[in-house]
Design a protein around this motif. Sequence first.
Motif, PDB file in Angstrom:
ATOM      1  N   ASN A  41       0.829  -1.198   0.000  1.00  0.00           N
ATOM      2  CA  ASN A  41       0.000   0.000   0.000  1.00  0.00           C
ATOM      3  C   ASN A  41       0.868   1.254   0.000  1.00  0.00           C
ATOM      4  O   ASN A  41       1.987   1.256   0.511  1.00  0.00           O
ATOM      5  CB  ASN A  41      -0.936  -0.013   1.215  1.00  0.00           C
ATOM      6  N   LEU A  42       0.322   2.329  -0.575  1.00  0.00           N
ATOM      7  CA  LEU A  42       1.072   3.575  -0.687  1.00  0.00           C
ATOM      8  C   LEU A  42       0.860   4.434   0.552  1.00  0.00           C
ATOM      9  O   LEU A  42      -0.250   4.537   1.060  1.00  0.00           O
ATOM     10  CB  LEU A  42       0.625   4.343  -1.935  1.00  0.00           C
ATOM     11  N   THR A  43       1.942   5.042   1.011  1.00  0.00           N
ATOM     12  CA  THR A  43       1.920   5.848   2.225  1.00  0.00           C
ATOM     13  C   THR A  43       2.485   7.231   1.908  1.00  0.00           C
ATOM     14  O   THR A  43       3.571   7.345   1.338  1.00  0.00           O
ATOM     15  CB  THR A  43       2.753   5.197   3.337  1.00  0.00           C
ATOM     16  N   TYR A  44       1.734   8.271   2.290  1.00  0.00           N
ATOM     17  CA  TYR A  44       2.144   9.641   2.033  1.00  0.00           C
ATOM     18  C   TYR A  44       2.204  10.413   3.355  1.00  0.00           C
ATOM     19  O   TYR A  44       1.348  10.228   4.223  1.00  0.00           O
ATOM     20  CB  TYR A  44       1.139  10.368   1.135  1.00  0.00           C
ATOM     21  N   VAL A  57      -1.371   9.530   5.039  1.00  0.00           N
ATOM     22  CA  VAL A  57      -2.476   8.990   4.239  1.00  0.00           C
ATOM     23  C   VAL A  57      -2.043   7.648   3.675  1.00  0.00           C
ATOM     24  O   VAL A  57      -0.931   7.506   3.147  1.00  0.00           O
ATOM     25  CB  VAL A  57      -2.854   9.952   3.093  1.00  0.00           C
ATOM     26  N   ARG A  58      -2.920   6.655   3.784  1.00  0.00           N
ATOM     27  CA  ARG A  58      -2.670   5.321   3.221  1.00  0.00           C
ATOM     28  C   ARG A  58      -3.736   5.012   2.183  1.00  0.00           C
ATOM     29  O   ARG A  58      -4.924   5.237   2.417  1.00  0.00           O
ATOM     30  CB  ARG A  58      -2.729   4.265   4.330  1.00  0.00           C
ATOM     31  N   ARG A  59      -3.303   4.486   1.041  1.00  0.00           N
ATOM     32  CA  ARG A  59      -4.212   4.069  -0.012  1.00  0.00           C
ATOM     33  C   ARG A  59      -3.625   2.835  -0.704  1.00  0.00           C
ATOM     34  O   ARG A  59      -2.433   2.553  -0.588  1.00  0.00           O
ATOM     35  CB  ARG A  59      -4.431   5.190  -1.018  1.00  0.00           C
ATOM     36  N   PRO A  60      -4.446   2.083  -1.472  1.00  0.00           N
ATOM     37  CA  PRO A  60      -3.916   0.922  -2.197  1.00  0.00           C
ATOM     38  C   PRO A  60      -2.957   1.351  -3.307  1.00  0.00           C
ATOM     39  O   PRO A  60      -2.922   2.520  -3.703  1.00  0.00           O
ATOM     40  CB  PRO A  60      -5.177   0.267  -2.787  1.00  0.00           C
ATOM     41  N   THR A  68      -9.249  -7.539  -1.352  1.00  0.00           N
ATOM     42  CA  THR A  68      -9.006  -8.208  -0.086  1.00  0.00           C
ATOM     43  C   THR A  68      -7.573  -8.031   0.390  1.00  0.00           C
ATOM     44  O   THR A  68      -7.283  -8.124   1.577  1.00  0.00           O
ATOM     45  CB  THR A  68      -9.315  -9.710  -0.203  1.00  0.00           C
ATOM     46  N   ALA A  69      -6.644  -7.778  -0.547  1.00  0.00           N
ATOM     47  CA  ALA A  69      -5.241  -7.622  -0.180  1.00  0.00           C
ATOM     48  C   ALA A  69      -4.903  -6.192   0.204  1.00  0.00           C
ATOM     49  O   ALA A  69      -3.838  -5.934   0.755  1.00  0.00           O
ATOM     50  CB  ALA A  69      -4.353  -8.074  -1.343  1.00  0.00           C
ATOM     51  N   HIS A  70      -5.772  -5.245  -0.120  1.00  0.00           N
ATOM     52  CA  HIS A  70      -5.472  -3.836   0.114  1.00  0.00           C
ATOM     53  C   HIS A  70      -6.716  -3.149   0.684  1.00  0.00           C
ATOM     54  O   HIS A  70      -7.193  -2.149   0.157  1.00  0.00           O
ATOM     55  CB  HIS A  70      -5.015  -3.158  -1.180  1.00  0.00           C
ATOM     56  N   TRP A 230      -0.461  -2.717   8.888  1.00  0.00           N
ATOM     57  CA  TRP A 230      -1.344  -3.752   9.418  1.00  0.00           C
ATOM     58  C   TRP A 230      -2.137  -4.465   8.339  1.00  0.00           C
ATOM     59  O   TRP A 230      -3.128  -5.143   8.633  1.00  0.00           O
ATOM     60  CB  TRP A 230      -2.298  -3.127  10.436  1.00  0.00           C
ATOM     61  N   GLU A 231      -1.726  -4.367   7.078  1.00  0.00           N
ATOM     62  CA  GLU A 231      -2.536  -4.897   5.987  1.00  0.00           C
ATOM     63  C   GLU A 231      -2.672  -6.416   6.013  1.00  0.00           C
ATOM     64  O   GLU A 231      -3.599  -6.964   5.410  1.00  0.00           O
ATOM     65  CB  GLU A 231      -1.969  -4.447   4.636  1.00  0.00           C
TER      66      GLU A 231
END
Length: 273
Positions: A41-44, A57-60, A68-70, A230-231
């Motif tokens: 997942n991408l983290t900014y 901010v967290r996004r897939p 289900t994975a993101h 925690w994904e």
Amino acid sequence: MSPVHPPGLDLDRLRAHLDRERPGLVNGPLEARLIEGGRSNLTYVVTDTDGTGRWVVRRPPLGHVLATAHDMKREHRVISALHPTAVPVPEPLLLCEDDSVIGSPFYVMEYVEGTPFRTAEQLAPLGAERTREAVLALVDTLVELHAVDPEAVGLGDFGRPEGFLDRQLRRWGKQLDASRNRELPGIDELHAALGRALPVSPAPTVVHGDYRLDNVLIGPDDRINAVLDWEMSTLGDPLTDLGLLVMYSSDLGLPKSPVSTTSGAAGHPSPPS
């Protein structure tokens, strides 16, 4: 000057959404940078241009992904449940499941200071004593996580602990078959032997699923300020977290290994033989 929008994060849309959902949180236009080194997942890191606020901010990932994975809602749920406990996690601030805002679901959490140590070389400047304290704090924090009662924090239905190890082993087998590009002597025999010797799991706990030193933030006092990423968390066998931590804390002795360990740092505790 208009803000620079990093890939996957429209700052104008994000600002408008935050103003609607959390009025007063943001003061001034937003700036952002993508944190490098993430594996999924991408983290900014997002800040006010006047420097009064900073968030994460967290996004897939960009492109087609398996929901289900993101699952942003799942990540947000587990840190929301754990935040009041002794497990150090960032405070969750907002979950958005509306794809029209930035193109995917996302969540916002507080920014926490600290360093994720990924290699023995990065640990070296701490010295032996501080390195030992940081790694032992990792163990202590894992104990705190596994002591959380899932039912008491609203995570009683967070996973399916029955048959957890069997499903893990079957998943590894499928992943091996899907990526097999050369013969590796003994690998199929190892898979079969593990299947015959699956242990009986202890009582299920919340498991992180990817617990290691570079998934926590170490503060200047060598304490763990936050557990991140925690994904892969679920309810399952707590010894799987311990086993993964031992692997990442050991010298695997593998040439050209894709797995980075911290075991070579001076003062790093050695797993029991």
